[in-house]
Design a protein around this motif. Structure first.
Motif, PDB file in Angstrom:
ATOM      1  N   GLY A 154       0.789  -1.225   0.000  1.00 38.39           N
ATOM      2  CA  GLY A 154       0.000   0.000   0.000  1.00 38.39           C
ATOM      3  C   GLY A 154       0.813   1.261   0.000  1.00 38.39           C
ATOM      4  N   ASP A 214     -12.612   0.065   3.096  1.00 39.36           N
ATOM      5  CA  ASP A 214     -11.807   0.092   4.316  1.00 39.36           C
ATOM      6  C   ASP A 214     -10.372   0.388   3.886  1.00 39.36           C
ATOM      7  OD1 ASP A 214     -10.538  -0.255   6.731  1.00 39.36           O
ATOM      8  OD2 ASP A 214     -10.886  -2.418   6.857  1.00 39.36           O
ATOM      9  N   HIS A 215     -10.017   1.678   3.849  1.00 38.80           N
ATOM     10  CA  HIS A 215      -8.706   2.084   3.340  1.00 38.80           C
ATOM     11  C   HIS A 215      -7.603   1.707   4.327  1.00 38.80           C
ATOM     12  CE1 HIS A 215     -10.059   4.336  -0.166  1.00 38.80           C
ATOM     13  NE2 HIS A 215     -11.002   4.884   0.576  1.00 38.80           N
ATOM     14  N   ARG A 216      -6.571   1.023   3.811  1.00 35.96           N
ATOM     15  CA  ARG A 216      -5.446   0.614   4.649  1.00 35.96           C
ATOM     16  C   ARG A 216      -4.106   0.949   3.990  1.00 35.96           C
ATOM     17  NH1 ARG A 216      -7.054  -4.679   8.114  1.00 35.96           N
ATOM     18  NH2 ARG A 216      -9.235  -4.155   8.487  1.00 35.96           N
ATOM     19  N   ASP A 217      -4.136   1.821   3.008  1.00 36.81           N
ATOM     20  CA  ASP A 217      -2.912   2.190   2.303  1.00 36.81           C
ATOM     21  C   ASP A 217      -2.220   3.358   3.006  1.00 36.81           C
ATOM     22  OD1 ASP A 217      -3.490   4.940   0.717  1.00 36.81           O
ATOM     23  OD2 ASP A 217      -5.321   3.756   0.902  1.00 36.81           O
ATOM     24  N   ARG A 251      -9.734   9.658   0.174  1.00 35.05           N
ATOM     25  CA  ARG A 251     -10.459   8.526   0.773  1.00 35.05           C
ATOM     26  C   ARG A 251     -11.942   8.823   0.867  1.00 35.05           C
ATOM     27  NH1 ARG A 251      -6.646   5.876   5.521  1.00 35.05           N
ATOM     28  NH2 ARG A 251      -4.839   5.495   4.177  1.00 35.05           N
ATOM     29  N   MET A 286      -9.156   2.576  -4.588  1.00 35.55           N
ATOM     30  CA  MET A 286      -8.531   1.856  -3.482  1.00 35.55           C
ATOM     31  C   MET A 286      -7.279   1.136  -3.976  1.00 35.55           C
ATOM     32  SD  MET A 286     -11.059  -1.486  -3.076  1.00 35.55           S
ATOM     33  CE  MET A 286     -10.084  -2.300  -1.800  1.00 35.55           C
ATOM     34  N   SER A 314      -6.158  -2.658   1.016  1.00 33.41           N
ATOM     35  CA  SER A 314      -7.448  -2.143   1.471  1.00 33.41           C
ATOM     36  C   SER A 314      -8.548  -3.186   1.280  1.00 33.41           C
ATOM     37  CB  SER A 314      -7.795  -0.847   0.734  1.00 33.41           C
ATOM     38  OG  SER A 314      -6.873   0.170   1.072  1.00 33.41           O
TER      39      SER A 314
END
Length: 312
Positions: free
Chosen positions: A264, A279-282, A290, A296, A301
């Motif tokens: 990410g 569900d953003h995880r970067d 976002r 994404m 994510s």
């Protein structure tokens, strides 16, 4: 897009830093780019590593990158240092830009170590635009800080702060009371980015842009759960288990998706989202991006609901 570029020159940029100049073997102009852009370089193990373009802004005759030797890394930087010579050909993808220089009357640039690379063309662009700017550049020692000779032409707008001479960068005086129209750009080690982000929030800095080499730790991340992704081009629905990424699932289904870091941080796998809650995880997209809910990084994510519809 993948292109093959020849190493036109290799130089010693600083202790542990290799500078490579890349050009098309037949003299063809390279793709256009803007300050903040990076390219993917295929290294010895067949994987890709990301390096910022640090030559003159927009140059299409040749591209320049700088590679920090990382003995504890995954081996890509060491391969470039030890196995690649002038005249060799490298496979390149890009450029891509998730660290774009936005127009402003004034800038504060903060660089740590090899984080100077995306900042260099930003300085030239700001200078050309007639904007006011200052750079604070920290490193372990002068010998490890690349491009000091190039920076010397900017005079006292550049502060060189080697840690062995002056300690850690004093960030609080830089960010306290900064003018609202000033955009802050920072790239460097995780500790530097964390400190800048913390102070920027404390002092209500209006515009902070950062670029990370490693993924940002997730705070208060909810446990990963299973969900579905629908591929808009075919209507195919795939289940993404809790222990797998969207990227791995769509690749296993035969979908050809460009990817690289799987952390990410590079943006290669950025994918448009047509429906569903992300569900953003970067460590790339800012809060505004976002909130848009339309893109994404599928390597990390996930989905906050039951299904995402992807433009694949």
């Amino acid at each position: 897009m993948t292109i093959m570029l020849r190493v036109e020159a290799r130089r010693h940029a600083a202790s542990g830093v290799l500078e490579l100049e890349l050009a098309s073997p037949d003299g063809t102009l390279l793709p256009a780019w803007e300050p903040g852009a990076h390219i993917d370089v295929r290294v010895g193990d067949g994987e890709y590593r990301q390096y910022s373009l640090c030559g003159p802004p927009g140059s299409r005759q040749a591209w320049r990158i700088a590679v920090l030797r990382e003995p504890d890394g995954r081996g890509g930087s060491q391969w470039l240092h030890d196995a690649v010579n002038t005249g060799d050909t490298l496979e390149i993808r890009g450029p891509r830009n998730h660290f774009r220089l936005e127009t402003a009357p004034r800038y504060l640039f903060i660089a740590g170590g090899i984080g100077i690379t995306p900042i260099l063309p930003m300085l030239a662009a700001a200078e050309s635009a007639g904007a006011g700017w200052n750079l604070v550049y920290g490193g372990r020692s002068r010998e490890t800080m690349a491009f000091r000779d190039e920076l010397a032409r900017y005079g006292d707008r550049v502060q060189i702060r080697p840690q062995d001479e002056s300690g850690l960068l004093e960030l609080e005086p830089l960010l306290r009371g900064i003018s609202p129209e000033t955009r802050v750009y920072c790239c460097g080690p995780e500790a530097l980015l964390d400190a800048v982000e913390r102070l920027a929030e404390e002092f209500e800095v209006g515009s902070l842009h950062t670029e990370r080499f490693r993924p940002q730790p997730l705070e208060d991340a909810r446990p990963a759960g299973a969900f579905e992704v629908e591929l808009a081009s075919t209507g195919t629905v795939l289940e993404v288990p809790a222990e797998r990424s969207v990227l791995s699932v769509v690749e296993a289904a035969g979908v050809d998706v460009l990817s690289s870091c799987a952390e990410g941080t590079c943006g290669t796998c950025e994918t448009r989202v047509l429906a569903g809650e992300i569900d953003h995880r970067d460590s790339i997209l800012d809060e505004g991006q976002r909130a848009g809910g339309d893109r994404m990084m599928i390597c990390v994510s996930r989905c906050l609901g039951a299904r995402l519809v992807l433009d694949l």
